[in-house]
Scaffold this active site. Structure first.
Site, PDB file in Angstrom:
ATOM      1  N   GLN A 181      45.843  42.850  54.640  1.00  0.00           N
ATOM      2  CA  GLN A 181      45.397  41.832  53.669  1.00  0.00           C
ATOM      3  C   GLN A 181      44.153  41.106  54.170  1.00  0.00           C
ATOM      4  O   GLN A 181      43.346  40.623  53.377  1.00  0.00           O
ATOM      5  CB  GLN A 181      46.512  40.806  53.419  1.00  0.00           C
ATOM      6  CG  GLN A 181      47.709  41.326  52.656  1.00  0.00           C
ATOM      7  CD  GLN A 181      48.808  41.811  53.570  1.00  0.00           C
ATOM      8  OE1 GLN A 181      48.542  42.299  54.674  1.00  0.00           O
ATOM      9  NE2 GLN A 181      50.041  41.710  53.141  1.00  0.00           N
ATOM     10  N   ARG A 221      50.486  39.478  45.372  1.00  0.00           N
ATOM     11  CA  ARG A 221      51.152  39.058  46.605  1.00  0.00           C
ATOM     12  C   ARG A 221      50.588  37.700  46.995  1.00  0.00           C
ATOM     13  O   ARG A 221      49.606  37.243  46.399  1.00  0.00           O
ATOM     14  CB  ARG A 221      51.056  40.103  47.739  1.00  0.00           C
ATOM     15  CG  ARG A 221      49.860  40.975  47.790  1.00  0.00           C
ATOM     16  CD  ARG A 221      48.587  40.301  48.150  1.00  0.00           C
ATOM     17  NE  ARG A 221      48.736  39.458  49.315  1.00  0.00           N
ATOM     18  CZ  ARG A 221      47.953  38.456  49.622  1.00  0.00           C
ATOM     19  NH1 ARG A 221      46.929  38.125  48.822  1.00  0.00           N
ATOM     20  NH2 ARG A 221      48.141  37.734  50.703  1.00  0.00           N
ATOM     21  N   GLY A 222      51.233  37.079  48.007  1.00  0.00           N
ATOM     22  CA  GLY A 222      50.866  35.701  48.329  1.00  0.00           C
ATOM     23  C   GLY A 222      51.855  34.785  47.617  1.00  0.00           C
ATOM     24  O   GLY A 222      52.093  34.950  46.408  1.00  0.00           O
ATOM     25  N   ALA A 223      52.427  33.845  48.368  1.00  0.00           N
ATOM     26  CA  ALA A 223      53.567  33.081  47.847  1.00  0.00           C
ATOM     27  C   ALA A 223      53.288  32.367  46.510  1.00  0.00           C
ATOM     28  O   ALA A 223      54.042  32.558  45.542  1.00  0.00           O
ATOM     29  CB  ALA A 223      54.039  32.092  48.917  1.00  0.00           C
ATOM     30  N   ASP A 259      54.886  31.395  53.641  1.00  0.00           N
ATOM     31  CA  ASP A 259      55.703  31.893  52.528  1.00  0.00           C
ATOM     32  C   ASP A 259      56.938  31.031  52.323  1.00  0.00           C
ATOM     33  O   ASP A 259      57.493  30.978  51.228  1.00  0.00           O
ATOM     34  CB  ASP A 259      56.079  33.345  52.754  1.00  0.00           C
ATOM     35  CG  ASP A 259      54.844  34.208  52.573  1.00  0.00           C
ATOM     36  OD1 ASP A 259      54.045  34.303  53.523  1.00  0.00           O
ATOM     37  OD2 ASP A 259      54.656  34.728  51.458  1.00  0.00           O
ATOM     38  N   ASN A 297      55.612  33.093  57.881  1.00  0.00           N
ATOM     39  CA  ASN A 297      54.356  33.601  57.312  1.00  0.00           C
ATOM     40  C   ASN A 297      54.211  35.070  57.696  1.00  0.00           C
ATOM     41  O   ASN A 297      55.044  35.638  58.423  1.00  0.00           O
ATOM     42  CB  ASN A 297      53.161  32.769  57.812  1.00  0.00           C
ATOM     43  CG  ASN A 297      51.892  33.091  57.042  1.00  0.00           C
ATOM     44  OD1 ASN A 297      51.905  33.154  55.806  1.00  0.00           O
ATOM     45  ND2 ASN A 297      50.796  33.329  57.732  1.00  0.00           N
ATOM     46  N   LYS A 298      53.140  35.669  57.259  1.00  0.00           N
ATOM     47  CA  LYS A 298      52.878  37.092  57.480  1.00  0.00           C
ATOM     48  C   LYS A 298      53.094  37.487  58.933  1.00  0.00           C
ATOM     49  O   LYS A 298      52.705  36.750  59.840  1.00  0.00           O
ATOM     50  CB  LYS A 298      51.440  37.386  57.018  1.00  0.00           C
ATOM     51  CG  LYS A 298      50.949  38.788  57.189  1.00  0.00           C
ATOM     52  CD  LYS A 298      51.857  39.853  56.629  1.00  0.00           C
ATOM     53  CE  LYS A 298      52.249  39.644  55.175  1.00  0.00           C
ATOM     54  NZ  LYS A 298      53.412  40.478  54.765  1.00  0.00           N
ATOM     55  N   ARG A 339      61.100  39.973  45.783  1.00  0.00           N
ATOM     56  CA  ARG A 339      60.733  39.800  47.201  1.00  0.00           C
ATOM     57  C   ARG A 339      61.491  38.586  47.734  1.00  0.00           C
ATOM     58  O   ARG A 339      61.557  37.563  47.046  1.00  0.00           O
ATOM     59  CB  ARG A 339      59.212  39.587  47.376  1.00  0.00           C
ATOM     60  CG  ARG A 339      58.407  40.870  47.213  1.00  0.00           C
ATOM     61  CD  ARG A 339      56.967  40.692  47.655  1.00  0.00           C
ATOM     62  NE  ARG A 339      56.790  40.863  49.081  1.00  0.00           N
ATOM     63  CZ  ARG A 339      55.635  40.629  49.735  1.00  0.00           C
ATOM     64  NH1 ARG A 339      54.583  40.186  49.063  1.00  0.00           N
ATOM     65  NH2 ARG A 339      55.540  40.833  51.022  1.00  0.00           N
TER      66      ARG A 339
HETATM   67  O1  MRU Z   1      53.044  40.030  52.075  1.00  0.00           O
HETATM   68  P1  MRU Z   1      52.075  39.068  51.457  1.00  0.00           P
HETATM   69  O2  MRU Z   1      50.687  39.593  51.361  1.00  0.00           O
HETATM   70  O3  MRU Z   1      52.609  38.540  50.129  1.00  0.00           O
HETATM   71  O4  MRU Z   1      52.047  37.838  52.448  1.00  0.00           O
HETATM   72  C1  MRU Z   1      51.245  36.730  52.130  1.00  0.00           C
HETATM   73  C2  MRU Z   1      51.213  35.740  53.220  1.00  0.00           C
HETATM   74  O5  MRU Z   1      51.867  35.886  54.231  1.00  0.00           O
HETATM   75  C3  MRU Z   1      50.415  34.505  53.005  1.00  0.00           C
HETATM   76  O6  MRU Z   1      49.965  34.008  54.220  1.00  0.00           O
HETATM   77  C4  MRU Z   1      51.323  33.471  52.311  1.00  0.00           C
HETATM   78  O7  MRU Z   1      51.780  33.926  51.087  1.00  0.00           O
HETATM   79  C5  MRU Z   1      50.771  32.130  52.188  1.00  0.00           C
HETATM   80  S1  MRU Z   1      49.149  32.006  51.518  1.00  0.00           S
HETATM   81  C6  MRU Z   1      49.204  31.642  49.947  1.00  0.00           C
END
Ligand code: MRU
Length: 352
Positions: free
Chosen positions: A195, A46-48, A236, A246-247, A89
């Protein structure tokens, strides 16, 4: 170790299984692009930027899986694989960005199907290698914003685990620490998947950076009492006008920061900026399985009543008016974002 990588000895794709951290450190191995797509959906990775790199290697697997003997057939198989991977996703634009970039190279490729398979892997490897280099550049810019004595609030996980290596917002924090600055991090636990509490705290432990985990609803207290001076988050997908997806919970953090005159800094590689979307209302927002909200346990028991229902919105959009500046690998971008983001993205495309 990189979060996602191609194992050249076995010709397999490997990723750290982030669902099991911090308790268990385990690698998952993939030979099938459909399983990579499922792993992205299930948040093994996970993480963009990490998702983007994983999708690239997934496409390299799809090339290996294909038995096509003609170039056109292999290209069609890759296009089908892209559809599967892109559906994994919706919010992080890096997923589509990485696949589209590889497919543009495929369209221009001249050679045999065997050479094309090799070329797709090389393209995926390039995306992964560049991600690390970009994060390091971004971190150098962002670290100038952290001063000795600061307490900074960080949301979600944006570190090595969210990227191929180093990280975005947490990469900034890591670099500032390596430069010898002394500061403290407040780690939003980041409900519902935690996370922050699981992954960011685990990374900070390894870097030796002092931190406290806070529940997400404590951030306003620290911002309003002067106990925190800056907020750093990832993204993201950032729209052309600087609206930042973002999250979930990022928007509330930005509101509280703005209300207290605290700078709010998204750290965003240009691969996460979607210039095709005029503003954040156009960003697709993922809604995940309500079980992720409902299955939280307290003292060994599920918190919610058995019959309870829930909503599980995974991301929110912070409007550009709440954003102080956006840190990119090409420099720190200040408002007006409509004008200034275009400049950093264009300088990136010219370089690429
Ligand atoms: O749902 P996730 O854990 O994939 O969400 C990740 C985030 O929201 C991060 O802040 C985002 O990907 C940017 S950080 C590289």
């Amino acid at each position: 170790m990189r979060t996602v990588f191609w194992d050249y000895e076995t010709d397999e794709f490997k990723m750290i299984d982030q669902r099991r951290l911090p308790g268990v450190f385990e690698l998952s191995t993939y030979q099938d692009h459909k399983l990579v797509a499922q792993a992205i959906t299930d948040m093994v990775v996970r993480g963009a930027p990490a998702i983007g790199a994983a999708a690239g290697f997934g496409l390299a697997l799809a090339a290996n899986e294909s038995s096509a003997v003609k170039f056109s057939e292999l290209r069609a198989d890759l296009e089908t694989a892209c559809v599967v991977l892109k559906a994994a996703r919706p919010t992080a634009v890096n997923l589509a960005w990485a696949l589209d970039r590889i497919m543009r190279e495929v369209a221009e490729f001249e050679g045999s199907p065997v050479e094309l398979r090799q070329s797709v892997l090389e393209s995926a490897q390039r995306i992964a290698d560049e991600d690390v280099e970009i994060n390091k550049r971004m971190a150098e810019h962002g670290a100038t914003l952290i001063e000795d004595g600061d307490t900074v609030i960080h949301h979600c996980n944006t570190g090595s685990l969210a990227t191929v290596d180093w990280g975005t917002a947490l990469g900034v924090i890591h670099t500032a620490w390596e430069q010898g600055k002394k500061f403290h991090v407040l780690v939003d636990e980041t409900r519902p998947r935690l996370q922050g509490a699981r992954l960011t705290a685990w990374e900070l432990d390894q870097y030796g950076i002092p931190y406290d985990i806070i529940s997400d609803n404590m951030a306003g207290y620290f911002l309003s009492t002067g106990a925190a001076q800056k907020c750093f988050v990832g993204s993201d997908r950032t729209a052309a006008n600087g609206d930042v997806a973002n999250k979930i919970g990022t928007y509330m953090l930005a509101l509280a920061a703005h209300d207290n005159g605290i700078p709010f800094y998204p750290v965003v590689p240009t691969s996460t900026i979607d210039m095709s979307l005029a503003d954040g209302s156009l960003i697709p927002i993922e809604e995940r399985d309500p079980a992720e909200v409902l299955e939280l346990q307290f003292q060994g028991e599920q918190v919610a009543p058995v019959e309870a229902t829930a909503r599980n919105i995974a991301f929110d959009v912070t409007p550009n008016r709440l954003v102080t500046a956006i840190v990119t690998e090409n420099g720190i971008v200040h408002p007006p974002f409509e004008e200034n983001l275009k400049k950093v993205v264009e300088s990136y495309s010219l370089k690429a």
